[in-house]
Design an enzyme around this catalytic site. Structure first.
Site, PDB file in Angstrom:
ATOM      1  N   GLU A 166      -3.887  -7.591   6.194  1.00 49.87           N
ATOM      2  CA  GLU A 166      -2.990  -6.148   6.036  1.00 49.87           C
ATOM      3  C   GLU A 166      -1.848  -6.653   7.117  1.00 49.87           C
ATOM      4  O   GLU A 166      -2.503  -7.014   8.196  1.00 49.87           O
ATOM      5  CB  GLU A 166      -4.046  -4.614   6.788  1.00 49.87           C
ATOM      6  CG  GLU A 166      -2.986  -3.167   6.860  1.00 49.87           C
ATOM      7  CD  GLU A 166      -3.199  -2.406   7.218  1.00 49.87           C
ATOM      8  OE1 GLU A 166      -4.927  -2.215   7.290  1.00 49.87           O
ATOM      9  OE2 GLU A 166      -3.187  -1.391   7.291  1.00 49.87           O
ATOM     10  N   TYR A 174      -2.583  11.857   4.970  1.00 48.07           N
ATOM     11  CA  TYR A 174      -2.707  10.348   6.000  1.00 48.07           C
ATOM     12  C   TYR A 174      -1.979   9.639   6.105  1.00 48.07           C
ATOM     13  O   TYR A 174      -1.878   9.470   4.290  1.00 48.07           O
ATOM     14  CB  TYR A 174      -4.628   9.903   5.843  1.00 48.07           C
ATOM     15  CG  TYR A 174      -4.404   8.531   5.514  1.00 48.07           C
ATOM     16  CD1 TYR A 174      -3.851   7.450   5.200  1.00 48.07           C
ATOM     17  CD2 TYR A 174      -3.945   7.595   7.133  1.00 48.07           C
ATOM     18  CE1 TYR A 174      -3.644   6.702   5.399  1.00 48.07           C
ATOM     19  CE2 TYR A 174      -4.216   6.527   7.147  1.00 48.07           C
ATOM     20  CZ  TYR A 174      -3.694   5.829   6.837  1.00 48.07           C
ATOM     21  OH  TYR A 174      -3.491   4.082   7.070  1.00 48.07           O
ATOM     22  N   ARG A 206       0.772  -0.953   0.369  1.00 48.84           N
ATOM     23  CA  ARG A 206      -0.167   0.389   0.041  1.00 48.84           C
ATOM     24  C   ARG A 206       1.027   1.346   0.344  1.00 48.84           C
ATOM     25  O   ARG A 206       1.586   0.945   0.644  1.00 48.84           O
ATOM     26  CB  ARG A 206      -0.762  -0.034   1.181  1.00 48.84           C
ATOM     27  CG  ARG A 206      -2.136   1.268   1.676  1.00 48.84           C
ATOM     28  CD  ARG A 206      -2.344   1.280   2.521  1.00 48.84           C
ATOM     29  NE  ARG A 206      -1.703   2.786   3.422  1.00 48.84           N
ATOM     30  CZ  ARG A 206      -2.119   3.552   4.674  1.00 48.84           C
ATOM     31  NH1 ARG A 206      -3.210   2.634   4.936  1.00 48.84           N
ATOM     32  NH2 ARG A 206      -0.822   4.045   5.243  1.00 48.84           N
ATOM     33  N   TRP A 230     -11.004  12.363   8.747  1.00 50.00           N
ATOM     34  CA  TRP A 230      -9.770  12.493   8.904  1.00 50.00           C
ATOM     35  C   TRP A 230      -8.857  11.295   8.362  1.00 50.00           C
ATOM     36  O   TRP A 230      -9.734  10.341   7.696  1.00 50.00           O
ATOM     37  CB  TRP A 230      -9.363  12.358   9.656  1.00 50.00           C
ATOM     38  CG  TRP A 230      -7.729  11.654  10.479  1.00 50.00           C
ATOM     39  CD1 TRP A 230      -7.440  12.811  10.171  1.00 50.00           C
ATOM     40  CD2 TRP A 230      -7.209  10.446  10.870  1.00 50.00           C
ATOM     41  NE1 TRP A 230      -5.566  11.958   9.936  1.00 50.00           N
ATOM     42  CE2 TRP A 230      -5.876  10.983  10.772  1.00 50.00           C
ATOM     43  CE3 TRP A 230      -7.597   9.001  11.654  1.00 50.00           C
ATOM     44  CZ2 TRP A 230      -5.078   9.300  11.150  1.00 50.00           C
ATOM     45  CZ3 TRP A 230      -7.035   7.962  11.244  1.00 50.00           C
ATOM     46  CH2 TRP A 230      -6.055   8.351  11.148  1.00 50.00           C
ATOM     47  N   HIS A 275      -9.040   7.207   2.389  1.00 46.91           N
ATOM     48  CA  HIS A 275      -9.000   7.237   3.899  1.00 46.91           C
ATOM     49  C   HIS A 275     -10.316   7.809   3.883  1.00 46.91           C
ATOM     50  O   HIS A 275     -10.055   9.383   4.615  1.00 46.91           O
ATOM     51  CB  HIS A 275      -8.197   8.087   4.391  1.00 46.91           C
ATOM     52  CG  HIS A 275      -7.455   7.408   6.249  1.00 46.91           C
ATOM     53  ND1 HIS A 275      -8.129   8.324   6.739  1.00 46.91           N
ATOM     54  CD2 HIS A 275      -6.967   6.278   6.344  1.00 46.91           C
ATOM     55  CE1 HIS A 275      -7.755   7.630   8.053  1.00 46.91           C
ATOM     56  NE2 HIS A 275      -7.371   6.242   7.750  1.00 46.91           N
ATOM     57  N   ARG A 293     -12.821  -5.200   4.270  1.00 47.46           N
ATOM     58  CA  ARG A 293     -12.335  -5.164   5.978  1.00 47.46           C
ATOM     59  C   ARG A 293     -12.507  -4.868   6.980  1.00 47.46           C
ATOM     60  O   ARG A 293     -11.586  -4.576   7.840  1.00 47.46           O
ATOM     61  CB  ARG A 293     -11.604  -3.480   5.515  1.00 47.46           C
ATOM     62  CG  ARG A 293     -11.182  -3.314   3.737  1.00 47.46           C
ATOM     63  CD  ARG A 293      -9.837  -2.806   3.740  1.00 47.46           C
ATOM     64  NE  ARG A 293      -9.010  -1.967   4.717  1.00 47.46           N
ATOM     65  CZ  ARG A 293      -8.334  -2.701   5.704  1.00 47.46           C
ATOM     66  NH1 ARG A 293      -7.361  -3.753   5.178  1.00 47.46           N
ATOM     67  NH2 ARG A 293      -7.476  -1.075   6.407  1.00 47.46           N
ATOM     68  N   GLU A 311     -13.273  -1.263   7.286  1.00 47.11           N
ATOM     69  CA  GLU A 311     -12.529  -1.579   9.095  1.00 47.11           C
ATOM     70  C   GLU A 311     -13.015  -0.519   9.952  1.00 47.11           C
ATOM     71  O   GLU A 311     -13.013  -0.351  11.090  1.00 47.11           O
ATOM     72  CB  GLU A 311     -11.092  -0.684   8.509  1.00 47.11           C
ATOM     73  CG  GLU A 311     -10.365   0.782   8.494  1.00 47.11           C
ATOM     74  CD  GLU A 311      -8.862   1.032   7.574  1.00 47.11           C
ATOM     75  OE1 GLU A 311      -8.458   1.107   7.838  1.00 47.11           O
ATOM     76  OE2 GLU A 311      -9.274   2.290   9.267  1.00 47.11           O
ATOM     77  N   GLU A 353      -8.941   2.123  -1.464  1.00 47.90           N
ATOM     78  CA  GLU A 353      -9.762   2.066  -0.179  1.00 47.90           C
ATOM     79  C   GLU A 353     -10.580   2.880   0.326  1.00 47.90           C
ATOM     80  O   GLU A 353     -10.070   4.036   0.659  1.00 47.90           O
ATOM     81  CB  GLU A 353      -8.528   1.266   0.716  1.00 47.90           C
ATOM     82  CG  GLU A 353      -8.697   1.125   2.449  1.00 47.90           C
ATOM     83  CD  GLU A 353      -8.016   1.191   3.438  1.00 47.90           C
ATOM     84  OE1 GLU A 353      -6.574   0.228   3.008  1.00 47.90           O
ATOM     85  OE2 GLU A 353      -8.312   1.447   5.097  1.00 47.90           O
ATOM     86  N   ASP A 394      -4.920   3.739   0.007  1.00 49.69           N
ATOM     87  CA  ASP A 394      -5.714   4.220   1.087  1.00 49.69           C
ATOM     88  C   ASP A 394      -6.293   5.614   0.675  1.00 49.69           C
ATOM     89  O   ASP A 394      -5.246   6.378   1.357  1.00 49.69           O
ATOM     90  CB  ASP A 394      -5.021   4.013   2.232  1.00 49.69           C
ATOM     91  CG  ASP A 394      -6.308   3.792   3.451  1.00 49.69           C
ATOM     92  OD1 ASP A 394      -6.200   3.441   4.328  1.00 49.69           O
ATOM     93  OD2 ASP A 394      -7.674   3.919   2.915  1.00 49.69           O
TER      94      ASP A 394
END
Ligand code: CS2
Ligand code: MG
Length: 402
Positions: free
Chosen positions: A339, A159, A147, A402, A212, A283, A262, A236, A210
């Site tokens: 991950e 991030y 990643r 975030w 995010h 995830r 996630e 992601e 990602d």
């Protein structure tokens, strides 16, 4: 087999972890991860003040009944705090059951479906050259999937990119830091990152990224489309997933694979995404989605729709969760990828474990149970140290994901 002791161990070997340790009348112990980054004590209290008094005396063998006792029996359902607490109890009970059976946990989950678990590394760079160097380092370590996150020109932070040379740990001591974000700058830059990476490393390497949670659906569609020439393994969290139908818009515009989940804590968070095949990887994790019992149900739903697992595995999920994820990932049929952010040496000393990494793959080991323990004396040397995740704002000061 009565549960006679239940203790919450909060320790901070470089970052905070919350661990549940259960003991049965026969002296068999089991561990569960209950870490929720930046909200650790909320889960510790939910366990200590509301669940554990009801757990003492229950039969440790009754995993499914205990799960529902604390899920349906609580009236108030779902949410990261509740489901992390239930997850810790569930994981510890599975650890006990496998130890009593004398087998590694994956054997109770249906045995191995593969030789080992494919994992992906994190490569973070402050700029394009730094990102290239970080990818090369991960390749040198043997990873087959990486990643990549990169600083965005014009933004002081973003991030995934640490400030300085220490490994990336987003939770910071003291009040949350405030970051500034520009989706416009990100959308313009990110295709350049993967164009450069494909030029440097060729087409075979699995590249992941990602987003995010930071884009609107149409912005995410634009980024997914702009990344199609670079054939990512996944993009992601392209947009916040509370509104699952938002992913229909992204899907209409791009074939870049999508991974989400996630931050999910129940099957209901992902049901529409899976049933409408709006994602390619789910995830959800052992620690935040209700433990092994519930994650197996999420994976079973996903299997019907050819959605694969891609469990979260950042350093704010403890080695107890990593061990459980590897047993799950070794066994589940529709496995995608796991991950892997290696923990610090001090964390590994607090949580001695059997799992191993070799040539881009991991294995949970053959020890009975999870194959991870906690050194309580050493854990006590690292007292809880409050830390918060950053708060993100757009360049005009508006609060942003975030
Ligand atoms: C990230 C996480 O690993 C990832 O995919 O989204 O590092 C996430 O930022 C942290 O787990 C938040 O605590
Ligand atoms: Mg993520």
């Amino acid at each position: 087999m009565r549960i006679t002791d239940a203790r919450v161990i909060v320790t901070c070997p470089g970052r905070n972890f919350v661990t549940l340790k259960l003991t049965t009348e026969d002296g068999v112990t089991g561990l569960g991860d209950a870490t929720l980054n930046g909200r650790e004590l909320a889960v510790a209290s939910y366990l200590n003040d509301h669940l554990l008094p009801l757990l003492i005396g229950r039969d440790a063998r009754r995993i499914e009944d205990t799960w529902h006792y604390f899920y349906k029996g609580a009236y108030w359902r779902r949410g990261p705090v509740t489901m992390s607490a239930i997850a810790a109890i569930d994981t510890a009970l599975w650890d006990i059951k496998a130890k009593v059976a004398g087998v590694p946990l994956y054997q109770l989950l249906g045995g191995a479906s593969r030789d080992a678990v494919l994992v992906y590394a994190h490569a973070n760079g402050p700029d394009l050259d730094g990102a290239v160097r970080a990818v090369a380092s991960s390749l040198d370590l043997g990873y087959k999937a990486i990643r990549v996150q990169c600083g965005i020109p014009g933004l002081s932070s973003t991030y995934g990119v640490p400030r300085g040379l220490q490994p990336y740990e987003p939770a910071e001591k003291g009040a949350p830091s405030e970051h500034r974000w520009s989706s416009e700058a990100y959308i313009t830059f990110i295709p350049k990152l993967f164009e450069r990476l494909r030029a440097e490393f060729g087409d075979e390497l699995h590249l992941l990224h990602d987003v995010h949670h930071r884009l609107t659906p149409i912005e995410a569609a634009r980024v997914g489309k702009s990344l199609e020439p670079y054939r990512l393994f996944w993009m992601e969290d392209p947009t916040p997933a509370e509104l699952q139908e938002a992913f229909r818009l992204i899907r209409r515009h791009t074939v870049t694979p999508i991974a989400v989940g996630e931050v999910f804590n129940s099957i209901f968070d992902c049901q529409q995404l899976v049933q409408e095949q709006l994602v390619d990887y789910i995830r959800a994790t052992v620690v935040h989605a209700g433990g092994i019992t519930h994650l197996r149900k999420i994976a079973a739903l996903a299997e019907l729709y050819q959605v694969r697992t891609g469990c979260h595995g950042a350093t704010d999920l403890s080695p107890v969760c990593m061990a459980a994820s590897l047993h799950f990932g070794l066994s589940v049929h529709n496995f995608g990828i796991q991950e892997h952010m290696p923990h610090t040496a001090e964390t590994d000393r607090v949580f001695p474990h059997e799992y191993t990494f070799q040539d881009g793959y991991m294995h949970p080991g053959e020890a009975p149970g999870l194959g991870v323990e906690i050194d309580e004396e050493l854990a006590a040397e690292y007292p809880y140290d409050p830390a918060w995740l950053p708060v993100n704002r757009t360049v005009d000061g508006t609060v942003h994901s975030w």
